[in-house]
Design an enzyme around this catalytic site. Structure first.
Site, PDB file in Angstrom:
ATOM      1  N   ARG A  73     -48.725 -21.579  53.877  1.00 23.85           N
ATOM      2  CA  ARG A  73     -48.317 -21.841  55.264  1.00 23.85           C
ATOM      3  C   ARG A  73     -46.807 -21.870  55.409  1.00 23.85           C
ATOM      4  O   ARG A  73     -46.263 -21.530  56.463  1.00 23.85           O
ATOM      5  CB  ARG A  73     -48.975 -23.144  55.753  1.00 23.85           C
ATOM      6  CG  ARG A  73     -48.574 -24.349  54.967  1.00 23.85           C
ATOM      7  CD  ARG A  73     -49.533 -25.508  55.160  1.00 23.85           C
ATOM      8  NE  ARG A  73     -50.757 -25.375  54.376  1.00 23.85           N
ATOM      9  CZ  ARG A  73     -51.748 -26.256  54.357  1.00 23.85           C
ATOM     10  NH1 ARG A  73     -51.692 -27.348  55.097  1.00 23.85           N
ATOM     11  NH2 ARG A  73     -52.804 -26.061  53.624  1.00 23.85           N
ATOM     12  N   LYS A  83     -51.888 -27.058  39.918  1.00 24.08           N
ATOM     13  CA  LYS A  83     -53.345 -26.933  39.973  1.00 24.08           C
ATOM     14  C   LYS A  83     -53.924 -27.272  38.603  1.00 24.08           C
ATOM     15  O   LYS A  83     -53.236 -27.168  37.592  1.00 24.08           O
ATOM     16  CB  LYS A  83     -53.735 -25.486  40.314  1.00 24.08           C
ATOM     17  CG  LYS A  83     -53.455 -25.065  41.727  1.00 24.08           C
ATOM     18  CD  LYS A  83     -53.912 -23.630  41.969  1.00 24.08           C
ATOM     19  CE  LYS A  83     -53.619 -23.187  43.394  1.00 24.08           C
ATOM     20  NZ  LYS A  83     -54.391 -23.900  44.430  1.00 24.08           N
TER      21      LYS A  83
HETATM   22  N1  BES Z   1     -53.984 -20.437  47.302  1.00 24.08           N
HETATM   23  C1  BES Z   1     -54.509 -21.713  47.608  1.00 24.08           C
HETATM   24  C2  BES Z   1     -55.847 -21.683  48.324  1.00 24.08           C
HETATM   25  C3  BES Z   1     -56.998 -21.096  47.566  1.00 24.08           C
HETATM   26  C4  BES Z   1     -57.912 -21.911  46.954  1.00 24.08           C
HETATM   27  C5  BES Z   1     -57.201 -19.743  47.534  1.00 24.08           C
HETATM   28  C6  BES Z   1     -58.990 -21.396  46.293  1.00 24.08           C
HETATM   29  C7  BES Z   1     -58.286 -19.211  46.870  1.00 24.08           C
HETATM   30  C8  BES Z   1     -59.188 -20.038  46.256  1.00 24.08           C
HETATM   31  C9  BES Z   1     -53.543 -22.502  48.484  1.00 24.08           C
HETATM   32  O1  BES Z   1     -52.211 -22.204  48.310  1.00 24.08           O
HETATM   33  C10 BES Z   1     -53.747 -23.934  48.170  1.00 24.08           C
HETATM   34  O2  BES Z   1     -53.501 -24.284  47.033  1.00 24.08           O
HETATM   35  N2  BES Z   1     -54.206 -24.718  49.122  1.00 24.08           N
HETATM   36  C11 BES Z   1     -54.462 -26.096  48.889  1.00 24.08           C
HETATM   37  C12 BES Z   1     -54.014 -26.859  50.110  1.00 24.08           C
HETATM   38  C13 BES Z   1     -53.975 -28.343  49.890  1.00 24.08           C
HETATM   39  C14 BES Z   1     -52.871 -28.711  48.930  1.00 24.08           C
HETATM   40  C15 BES Z   1     -53.752 -28.997  51.215  1.00 24.08           C
HETATM   41  C16 BES Z   1     -55.967 -26.268  48.677  1.00 24.08           C
HETATM   42  O3  BES Z   1     -56.758 -25.585  49.301  1.00 24.08           O
HETATM   43  O4  BES Z   1     -56.323 -27.071  47.820  1.00 24.08           O
HETATM   44 ZN    ZN Z   2     -51.328 -23.285  46.708  1.00 21.11          ZN
END
Ligand code: BES
Ligand code: ZN
Ligand code: ZN
Length: 492
Positions: A346, A272
């Site tokens: 997931r 991230k």
């Molecule tokens: N933990 C994150 C989702 C999230 C984002 C929670 C913002 C709280 C605030 C999750 O594991 C994630 O990173 N999801 C990705 C999915 C993508 C790679 C398809 C996302 O939402 O960017």
């Molecule tokens: Zn994630």
């Protein structure tokens, strides 16, 4: 904070009354405590300082013919729109407004039809949830016991039969605050092992059966998806299982509560960006809600079997971290191509849901901070809800309304499933650019079917960036109250 319902509150620092907005159709009776103040309310209304708008407050010192030091008016908004959800929030607003002024003992008048079981439970929930603050690690705030409310009294005659409702509300909100404490813990202080210890503590304090699977046990069960996420971290993963069994079940049903327990989400190799990454400590908010719900369920003793499944890992970057393109074999036997290591939630839920199914559960609900996309779709006010069974979702929505937690259904048409196509494995762990929350839900559904299942995406509701007048900034504990109410109201 002492919480009590009484007709004789004794000497109060503040007595609060709910006053509605005035309109032509509805002229709600003005509480007698306010009538005793003569023209004051009229003057206030005329000045525009207090109109009765929802959550608005006005404070009068040394009110006439009352022994309380202050009379607090709190706006109830439009009388015809007022319900338990508003009552819950009003209690929170009162607690948060008055404790910051050093008030120790407050009473809320149960005038205006507030002396029902549902209202009293909601008021207790709101008051207790209103006490929570995020400043645990701030030396000054910790020492400032001056800012703590000592007593919150509900004032109304003949109300003693409502003591159980008050107690139930307290149990639920204390569980919510417990969950918020966990969610607020930073990644260095709340590792999967620490979360597992909290689960053991809940189990022993409230007499639940617990089982904590370690990596070796998960390996024996072929939980390749969960283990794949965990392998980049020095902190080992666990699958926490907590069991509540009623003495006198109302139905043969068995409810599974599954909570995403990523104690910190760096994204893994698909890392991230640094901006805001510190917030990813709340990626175990689903786990917190489930653990807190179990704590309340153990005390309230509903008549349905409930088992919690909490897969907990840290999604870290390390020499052994999984890579984009890796293929993992899930416990179900389905293979997954890991396109993006940041779509880890997931993956761990897939194995947890499969494990729950092997336990013979009849209904599954999961709560997970799963996608940023849910915030794009719904903003910060509704959690996203997805299901393979409309009837079950109807039950959960009924519970969420009672609990005052907003949720909104998103579609699960078969067409969206086609977004999940992999050349090399049965499934990729991400869909394309569009409908990100829906493809994430479809991924989990591939493991949940045919068991009735609901997925709650709480990524944009589990953390309040700004706080609300009734709730502090930080973790909200969302989904917990709905889970408890779902279990409590289970019919079959
Ligand atoms: N933990 C994150 C989702 C999230 C984002 C929670 C913002 C709280 C605030 C999750 O594991 C994630 O990173 N999801 C990705 C999915 C993508 C790679 C398809 C996302 O939402 O960017
Ligand atoms: Zn994630
Ligand atoms: Zn995550």
């Amino acid at each position: 904070m002492k919480l009590q319902i009484t007709s004789e509150p004794g000497h109060l620092d503040a007595l609060a009354v709910i006053v509605f907005e005035q309109n032509e159709q509805h002229t709600e009776p003005v509480p007698p405590e306010v009538v005793a103040q003569g023209e004051w309310l009229g003057d206030l209304r005329a000045s525009g300082e207090f109109t009765g708008k929802l959550y608005e407050t006005a404070i009068l010192h040394r009110p006439q013919s009352l022994s309380a030091k202050r009379l607090v008016l709190i706006g109830g908004g439009k009388a015809e729109k007022f319900g338990t959800a508003e009552a819950r929030r009003i209690a929170g607003v009162l607690v948060r407004t008055l404790k910051s002024k050093g008030v120790k003992k407050i009473g809320l008048s149960l005038f205006n039809g507030m002396n029902t079981a549902a209202s009293v439970q909601a008021l207790a929930e709101g008051a207790v949830a209103g006490t929570w603050e995020a400043g645990k690690y701030k030396s000054e705030q910790k020492a400032d016991s001056n800012k703590e409310l000592e007593e919150f009294l509900l004032v109304g005659g003949g109300a003693s039969h409502l003591a159980t409702s008050l107690e139930n509300g307290r149990i639920i909100a204390e569980a919510q605050n417990f969950a918020r404490d966990l969610i607020n813990e930073p990644g260095n202080r709340l590792t999967p092992a620490v979360l597992a210890q909290h689960a053991r503590d809940v189990a022993s304090a409230y007499k639940l059966e617990s089982e904590i699977l370690d990596a070796a046990a998960m390996k024996d069960l072929n939980m390749g998806a969960l283990l794949g996420v965990a392998q980049g971290s020095a902190n080992p993963p666990f699958l926490i299982v907590l069991k509540y069994r009623p003495e006198n079940p109302v139905a043969p049903d068995h409810l599974a509560l599954v909570g995403k327990g990523v104690t910190f989400d760096t994204g893994g190799v698909s890392i991230k960006s640094a901006d805001g990454m510190e917030k990813m400590k709340y990626d175990m908010a689903g786990a917190g809600a489930v653990l807190g719900a179990m704590r309340a369920i153990a005390q309230l003793k509903p008549r349905i079997a409930v088992t919690a499944y909490i897969p907990t890992v840290e999604n870290a970057v390390g020499g052994n971290a999984q890579r984009p393109g890796d293929i993992v074999i899930t416990m179900s036997g389905k293979t997954v191509e890991v396109i993006n290591t940041d779509a880890e939630g997931r993956l761990i839920l897939a194995d947890a849901v499969t494990y729950a199914k092997r336990d013979g559960v009849t209904h599954i609900v999961d709560a997970a901070t799963l996608t940023g996309a849910i915030g794009v779709a719904l903003g910060h006010h509704n959690a996203g809800a997805f299901t393979n069974n409309e009837e079950f979702l109807g039950k959960l929505f009924a519970a969420s309304r009672v609990a005052g937690e907003k949720m909104w259904q998103l579609p699960m048409d078969e067409e969206y499933k086609d977004y999940l196509k992999s050349v090399f494995a049965d499934l990729p762990n991400v869909g394309g650019r569009y409908g990100g929350s829906i493809t994430a839900a479809w991924f989990i559904r591939e493991f949940a079917d045919p068991t009735p299942w609901i997925h709650l995406d709480i990524a944009s509701t589990a953390w309040l960036d700004d706080g609300r007048p009734w709730l502090a900034k930080g973790p909200s504990g969302v989904a917990l109250r709905t889970f408890v109410e779902l279990a409590a109201s289970w019919k079959s």
